[in-house]
Design an enzyme around this catalytic site. Structure first.
Site, mmCIF file in Angstrom:
data_model
loop_
_atom_site.group_PDB
_atom_site.id
_atom_site.type_symbol
_atom_site.label_atom_id
_atom_site.label_comp_id
_atom_site.label_asym_id
_atom_site.label_seq_id
_atom_site.Cartn_x
_atom_site.Cartn_y
_atom_site.Cartn_z
ATOM 1 N N ASP A 37 2.932 0.640 -2.555
ATOM 2 C CA ASP A 37 1.622 0.007 -2.473
ATOM 3 C C ASP A 37 0.799 0.526 -3.647
ATOM 4 O O ASP A 37 0.290 1.648 -3.613
ATOM 5 C CB ASP A 37 0.948 0.338 -1.138
ATOM 6 C CG ASP A 37 -0.505 -0.134 -1.073
ATOM 7 O OD1 ASP A 37 -0.866 -1.047 -1.846
ATOM 8 O OD2 ASP A 37 -1.270 0.406 -0.242
ATOM 9 N N LYS A 100 -5.775 -2.074 -11.760
ATOM 10 C CA LYS A 100 -5.232 -3.231 -11.056
ATOM 11 C C LYS A 100 -6.127 -4.456 -11.201
ATOM 12 O O LYS A 100 -5.657 -5.590 -11.135
ATOM 13 C CB LYS A 100 -5.054 -2.868 -9.580
ATOM 14 C CG LYS A 100 -4.381 -3.933 -8.727
ATOM 15 C CD LYS A 100 -4.172 -3.412 -7.318
ATOM 16 C CE LYS A 100 -3.595 -4.452 -6.394
ATOM 17 N NZ LYS A 100 -3.368 -3.910 -5.030
ATOM 18 N N GLU A 203 0.159 -8.470 0.097
ATOM 19 C CA GLU A 203 -0.410 -7.376 0.878
ATOM 20 C C GLU A 203 -0.768 -7.783 2.312
ATOM 21 O O GLU A 203 -0.477 -7.023 3.249
ATOM 22 C CB GLU A 203 -1.628 -6.801 0.145
ATOM 23 C CG GLU A 203 -1.243 -6.014 -1.106
ATOM 24 C CD GLU A 203 -2.434 -5.638 -1.963
ATOM 25 O OE1 GLU A 203 -3.575 -6.001 -1.586
ATOM 26 O OE2 GLU A 203 -2.233 -4.992 -3.013
ATOM 27 N N ASP A 225 -9.132 -6.564 4.658
ATOM 28 C CA ASP A 225 -8.682 -5.453 3.827
ATOM 29 C C ASP A 225 -9.866 -4.927 3.024
ATOM 30 O O ASP A 225 -10.297 -5.543 2.051
ATOM 31 C CB ASP A 225 -7.563 -5.931 2.895
ATOM 32 C CG ASP A 225 -6.939 -4.785 2.097
ATOM 33 O OD1 ASP A 225 -7.518 -3.684 2.079
ATOM 34 O OD2 ASP A 225 -5.882 -4.999 1.476
#
Length: 442
Positions: A37, A100, A203, A225
């Site tokens: 992850d 990211k 995800e 999330d």
């Protein structure tokens, strides 16, 4: 002929028996495929334990189950994870985080300038791709995938130390909204770290697998999330073991860092009120930031926490501000209640509902049509946020899995499937939604 059939049947029965006895009495094989992850703020690595069917999230040397997605450059070393985060306040221009957000994306000049304005390090364009300029033992540029590769290499080594064997294969997770280019560049980061990526999984789907939803009869799953830097809300439709992402929305400028910043601002103002000067030294700001982050985490469990931080304050003239009789560091002491923390951040908490309402509208669903509400990301531990979601839907979200580790747990399960580990699991199958677009709030 019947004799041949009988012989074949005996061989098959013998194989099944051998497999059963092997599972019962032989030591299970070690995992050779890891689940990764690579988060915006933190990242983790996990393995599927053959035999027990349990997922182990691998800890670093200090027992921590995740590492900051941070890489720092000094004149003598490249620091990764916690070591990099520790020097972030003293070397902000050479400490890269949130890579990211940039990986695999093509930016218009104005968009890149706007996105990079929030960071203390320099971001430049290379034909539309972002690169980070580092000034340590010379000046050079590094790509987002290089930053990702250093984090992945760190986690690869953590897994190799735990398992005692070389690791060459992995399954990775990516945000559901990542396009093909972003996915490819994420895979490239893994390749730079010496890893072959067997599969890339979204995800939200990984989180649903962690909660075991790939094995039960549910149809509409809402995944909230909320990590350190971003909010992503996904609406999944599940048929059998197949997942279709029906709608996505989020806020890429909302997360735990923002909640901590509000508390840091409050404590800085309290310091100025008490001692007459604000904290300006890098060491003081770093100490306060660490104390505030710890307080935020502890407030998820306790109604109040105490912050005690020694500070070396400076006046405008540069002299130390301390008691007249002693120039020693002053001690800043204050009590932070959960109620105060919620009041400081209430407007930010309310922003969580906007993308939730959007995915329901785009998915043509009512609140009561949602079968499961899944929480992912450490910020969903905050009691006020859980209460907000519960009040909105009129039912409790599923909190049976550690939200910090939900994604890596699901990815590790998928890694076990790809590695052929037993007991066998049902693999989640993702149905591509080519027309899907993420709605972003700010």
């Amino acid at each position: 002929m019947s004799g041949e059939i009988s012989l074949i049947g005996s061989v098959i029965l013998a194989l099944f028996l051998a497999g059963y006895l092997g599972q019962q009495y032989l030591p299970p094989p070690k995992a050779r495929v890891i689940g990764l992850d690579l988060g915006t703020t933190f990242c983790s690595v996990g393995i599927f334990q053959a035999g027990s069917g349990e997922v182990e999230v691998i800890a670093d040397e200090q027992g921590r189950l995740s590492i900051p997605s941070t890489v720092a450059f000094t004149d003598t070393a490249v620091l990764v994870g916690h070591e990099a985060a520790d020097v972030a306040d003293s070397h902000p221009e050479n400490t890269i985080y949130d890579a990211k957000r940039f990986i695999g994306k093509i930016f218009e000049p104005e968009a890149l300038e706007q996105e990079s304005a929030r960071y203390p390090f320099k971001v430049v364009s290379n034909n539309g791709s972002a690169e980070f300029v580092v000034n340590a033992n010379g000046s050079f540029a590094v790509t987002p995938e290089f930053i990702g590769s250093r984090l992945l290499l760190k986690m690869k080594k953590m897994a190799e130390r735990r398992l005692g064997l070389p690791i060459k294969m992995a399954v990775m997770s990516v945000p559901a909204e990542f396009d093909e280019r972003q996915r490819n560049y994420t895979v490239r980061a893994a390749q730079l770290a010496g890893l072959e990526v067997l599969r890339v999984i979204n995800e939200p789907t990984a989180a649903a697998m962690a909660y075991g939803l790939h094995k039960v009869d549910v149809f509409n799953v809402l995944v909230v999330d909320l990590g350190g830097g971003t909010l992503d809300v996904s609406l999944l439709n599940k048929q059998g073991a197949m997942f279709l992402t029906r709608a996505m929305a989020g806020n890429n400028k909302l997360g735990g860092q923002d909640f901590s910043q509000r508390l840091l601002q409050f404590t800085s103002e309290r310091v100025q009120q008490e001692f007459g000067v604000p904290p300006t030294l890098k060491e003081d700001i770093h100490s306060l930031r660490q104390a505030v982050e710890a307080a935020k985490i502890n407030l998820t469990l306790h109604p109040s926490v105490t912050i005690r931080v020694p500070l070396h304050l400076q006046t405008q003239e540069g002299s130390a501000a301390a008691a007249p009789a002693a120039p020693a560091p002053v001690l800043f002491h204050t009590v932070i209640t959960r109620q105060l923390f919620e009041e400081l951040n209430e407007d930010l908490f309310q922003k969580i509902l906007a993308p939730v309402e959007t995915v329901l509208a785009e998915g043509n669903l009512q609140k009561e049509d949602v079968d499961e509400i899944v929480l992912v990301g450490g910020s969903t531990r905050i009691p006020r946020i859980r209460r907000l979601i519960s009040e909105f839907f009129g039912k409790e979200p599923n909190t049976s899995v550690d939200p910090d580790l939900a994604v890596v747990t699901g990815v590790a399960i998928q890694a076990g499937i790809m590695g052929g580990s037993w007991p066998l699991q049902v693999s989640a199958i993702e149905i591509p939604n080519r027309h899907l677009r993420k709605t972003n709030f700010s």
